[in-house]
Design an enzyme around this catalytic site. Structure first.
Site, PDB file in Angstrom:
ATOM      1  N   ASP A 296      -2.257  10.608   3.328  1.00  0.00           N
ATOM      2  CA  ASP A 296      -1.691   9.636   4.271  1.00  0.00           C
ATOM      3  C   ASP A 296      -2.694   9.447   5.398  1.00  0.00           C
ATOM      4  O   ASP A 296      -3.635  10.229   5.563  1.00  0.00           O
ATOM      5  CB  ASP A 296      -0.356  10.162   4.823  1.00  0.00           C
ATOM      6  CG  ASP A 296       0.412   9.133   5.646  1.00  0.00           C
ATOM      7  OD1 ASP A 296       0.126   7.920   5.524  1.00  0.00           O
ATOM      8  OD2 ASP A 296       1.303   9.535   6.427  1.00  0.00           O
ATOM      9  N   TYR A 470       2.150   5.579   7.959  1.00  0.00           N
ATOM     10  CA  TYR A 470       3.076   5.175   6.896  1.00  0.00           C
ATOM     11  C   TYR A 470       2.336   4.688   5.650  1.00  0.00           C
ATOM     12  O   TYR A 470       2.678   3.677   5.069  1.00  0.00           O
ATOM     13  CB  TYR A 470       4.071   4.123   7.393  1.00  0.00           C
ATOM     14  CG  TYR A 470       4.780   4.497   8.674  1.00  0.00           C
ATOM     15  CD1 TYR A 470       5.122   5.824   8.939  1.00  0.00           C
ATOM     16  CD2 TYR A 470       5.095   3.543   9.621  1.00  0.00           C
ATOM     17  CE1 TYR A 470       5.764   6.180  10.115  1.00  0.00           C
ATOM     18  CE2 TYR A 470       5.744   3.888  10.801  1.00  0.00           C
ATOM     19  CZ  TYR A 470       6.068   5.210  11.051  1.00  0.00           C
ATOM     20  OH  TYR A 470       6.712   5.558  12.228  1.00  0.00           O
ATOM     21  N   HIS A 471       1.325   5.477   5.238  1.00  0.00           N
ATOM     22  CA  HIS A 471       0.544   5.139   4.051  1.00  0.00           C
ATOM     23  C   HIS A 471       0.526   6.293   3.050  1.00  0.00           C
ATOM     24  O   HIS A 471      -0.541   6.664   2.549  1.00  0.00           O
ATOM     25  CB  HIS A 471      -0.895   4.788   4.443  1.00  0.00           C
ATOM     26  CG  HIS A 471      -1.007   3.663   5.402  1.00  0.00           C
ATOM     27  ND1 HIS A 471      -2.119   3.473   6.218  1.00  0.00           N
ATOM     28  CD2 HIS A 471      -0.166   2.634   5.684  1.00  0.00           C
ATOM     29  CE1 HIS A 471      -1.937   2.395   6.963  1.00  0.00           C
ATOM     30  NE2 HIS A 471      -0.760   1.877   6.653  1.00  0.00           N
ATOM     31  N   PRO A 472       1.660   6.867   2.685  1.00  0.00           N
ATOM     32  CA  PRO A 472       1.635   7.945   1.689  1.00  0.00           C
ATOM     33  C   PRO A 472       1.153   7.400   0.348  1.00  0.00           C
ATOM     34  O   PRO A 472       1.455   6.276  -0.041  1.00  0.00           O
ATOM     35  CB  PRO A 472       3.103   8.393   1.621  1.00  0.00           C
ATOM     36  CG  PRO A 472       3.888   7.194   2.047  1.00  0.00           C
ATOM     37  CD  PRO A 472       3.038   6.531   3.091  1.00  0.00           C
TER      38      PRO A 472
END
Length: 564
Positions: A296, A470-472
């Protein structure tokens, strides 16, 4: 238990990838497609109005609301991990920033075993997806479903002041970071069409909902992939308090995202054997990489007082919000029609770094992600963080209940290089923000605060204040079929299982340099051709700019002013 019937393809998850797959697979009229989504409608004004994105992001109705286990290198904090739960998935609640990533990111994928996923192979699918307002060239497309533009064209003077400050600090300017040259300061791009969020639901799914060979089922919680030995033959799901099974003649395709897809695989008995046994799930196929390699982006909000009353902080009272909303409702323009991230930058942190590893989003306001003001008065902020972290996490189920959330641990900042990267981010940002272009606006630092100077002080502030971008991603990593930690092969097929693929951001081998919605859409566009056995689009021969002296310099010029 009800049976919905037989389909050729079942797609699980109507998000950034799933809506693309539903559109492309149903183009072939002989294919019967079922699209299963756990959430419901995306028709809310809060989803469709770009400026309101913080509202659905914080609503249980539209957000799965995942939360991490105590992060050991973040003072034990439980970190928020929002994922979209509605038609459009996370593309219906995200910030709409459109970043493809750098060409070297995709070449890195291919070097890691994702054969056929280098930049030359991916660029044609970015172009096919895109309707770029600036017009088509060998990098950009202009007749695809996904509208991309710059919102309100940086009308607030703070946007351009930030770009000028970057140039004064010795960095490149770039007219199009999604084209030939990512590195530098320039306008940011967003997925907004005629003032409305361009989610994949809006631009890929809704135009084809009337196709007779496409069925969409919402409010349906997928329980597991139905297996016949080691072949996927359907999907079991819950809807309206009842259990159902849908059967797939050809394939099941998981597009439930970087949290959802590995969770469904594990619930189906596909994953690390020790995890499955501990959860009381029978092992169908011991695939150790499922749920590992979790990556992330972390970022911080660097905030400053503004000397002029020109920021969005003056628009956050209820009356002004009403006026903005009313104008958007009737005309689809004004401050309601943008995400407000209209300028930004991609820079390299040090000499010897080949392509940018730090990203900036500039916002002419000082506020939090829930949309509330950070303080009383006028201010502005830049979101900044390292884009190529080395820390790795994992997720795992603890039981067979599909309604139970998985355990998630990112291990943020576990790697010392990630902590050092944040120190660099803080110091480089301070240098940029005191350039002459900011003089008419800069009125002092709000946070981190001018006393946060030493390595120890910066580290402590980062641990306490950094947030997920918010980039898993990367939890079902693509790789060669003989790679023991790969989950899928370069054709997106789950290794060791027939009739089952994964297509979403979980399949990234490594996280890309920037926001993930654009690359996820590209992956789905490319995977659709693979699934249907189509000839892939011809590889591109377009080159990208890389500083010819990247090994010996961090930026092309010399800073005009520093903090000393």
């Amino acid at each position: 238990m009800g049976a919905l019937g037989n389909f050729d393809y079942i797609v699980v998850g109507a998000g950034s990838a799933g809506c693309v797959l539903a559109n492309r697979l149903s183009e072939e009229t002989e294919n019967r497609i079922l699209l299963i989504e756990a959430g419901g409608s995306d028709r809310s004004i809060f989803i469709q109005m770009p400026t309101a994105f913080s509202i659905p992001m914080n609503m249980k109705r539209y957000n799965w609301g995942f939360e991490t286990e105590p992060e050991p290198f973040m003072d034990g904090r439980h970190m928020n991990c929002p994922r979209g739960k509605a038609l459009g998935g996370s593309s219906s609640i995200n910030g709409m920033v459109y970043v493809r990533g750098h060409a070297c990111d995709f070449n890195e994928w291919e070097e890691a075993g994702a054969r056929g996923w280098g930049y030359r192979h991916c660029l044609p699918y970015f172009r096919r997806a895109e309707a770029w307002k600036g017009g088509a060239d060998k990098y950009r497309g202009d007749d695809g479903p996904l509208t991309v533009n710059n919102g309100n064209e940086m009308r607030n003077p703070l946007y351009r002041a930030f770009l000028l400050a970057g140039a004064e600090a010795g960095y490149m300017e770039t007219a199009d970071y999604n084209g030939y040259q990512q590195e530098g300061f320039g306008p940011l791009h967003m997925t907004v069409r005629e003032g409305v969020r361009a989610s994949t639901s809006n631009v890929y799914l809704k135009p084809v909902r009337g196709r007779p060979n496409l069925q969409v089922v919402t409010h349906a919680l997928s329980e597991r992939v139905v297996m016949d030995g080691r072949r996927a033959v359907g999907v079991a799901y819950q809807r309206g308090g009842e259990s159902h099974v849908a059967h797939a003649r050809c394939e099941v395709i998981l597009a439930a995202g970087s949290i959802g897809s590995p969770t469904i695989l594990q619930l189906s008995g596909i994953g690390p054997g020790d995890v499955l046994r501990a959860a009381g799930v029978g092992v169908v196929h011991d695939l150790p990489g499922v749920g590992t390699n979790l990556q992330d982006h972390l970022e911080v909000y660097f905030q400053f007082h503004c000397a002029q009353s020109i920021t969005l902080n003056g628009k956050l009272n209820p009356f002004n919000k009403f006026l903005i909303g009313a104008r958007w409702f009737f005309f689809k323009d004004g401050l309601g029609a943008t995400n407000h991230f209209e300028s930004g930058a991609f820079i390299r942190s040090a000499a010897g770094v080949k392509w940018p590893d730090i990203q900036y989003h500039f916002l002419p306001a000082a506020m939090r992600y829930d949309g509330r003001a950070a303080f009383s008065g006028h201010g502005f902020q830049v979101h900044v963080g390292p884009n190529k972290p080395k820390s790795r996490g994992r997720l795992w189920i603890t039981g067979p209940d599909p309604a139970a959330k998985p355990k998630v641990l990112f291990n943020y900042l576990e790697h010392e290089d990630d902590r050092a990267a944040f120190r660099t981010c803080i110091r480089l940002t301070r240098e940029i923000m005191v350039q002459p272009a900011m003089d008419p606006f800069y009125a002092g630092e709000i946070q981190p605060g001018e006393d946060v100077i030493s390595d120890d002080a910066i580290d402590a502030w980062i641990r306490a204040n950094a947030e997920s971008a918010y980039h898993p991603s990367c939890t079902c990593r693509m790789g060669a079929a003989d790679d023991p930690m790969a989950t899928i092969d370069p054709d997106c097929r789950v290794i060791g299982i027939e009739g089952l693929r994964v297509v979403d951001s979980s399949i990234f081998p490594t996280i890309t340099n920037g926001n993930l919605n654009g690359p996820t859409i590209m992956v789905a566009e490319k995977a659709a051709d693979i699934i249907m056995g189509k000839q892939p689009l011809a590889p591109s021969n377009a080159t990208v700019w890389i500083d010819p002296e990247w090994q010996t310099r961090q930026r092309p010029g010399t800073p005009m002013r520093t903090l000393g």
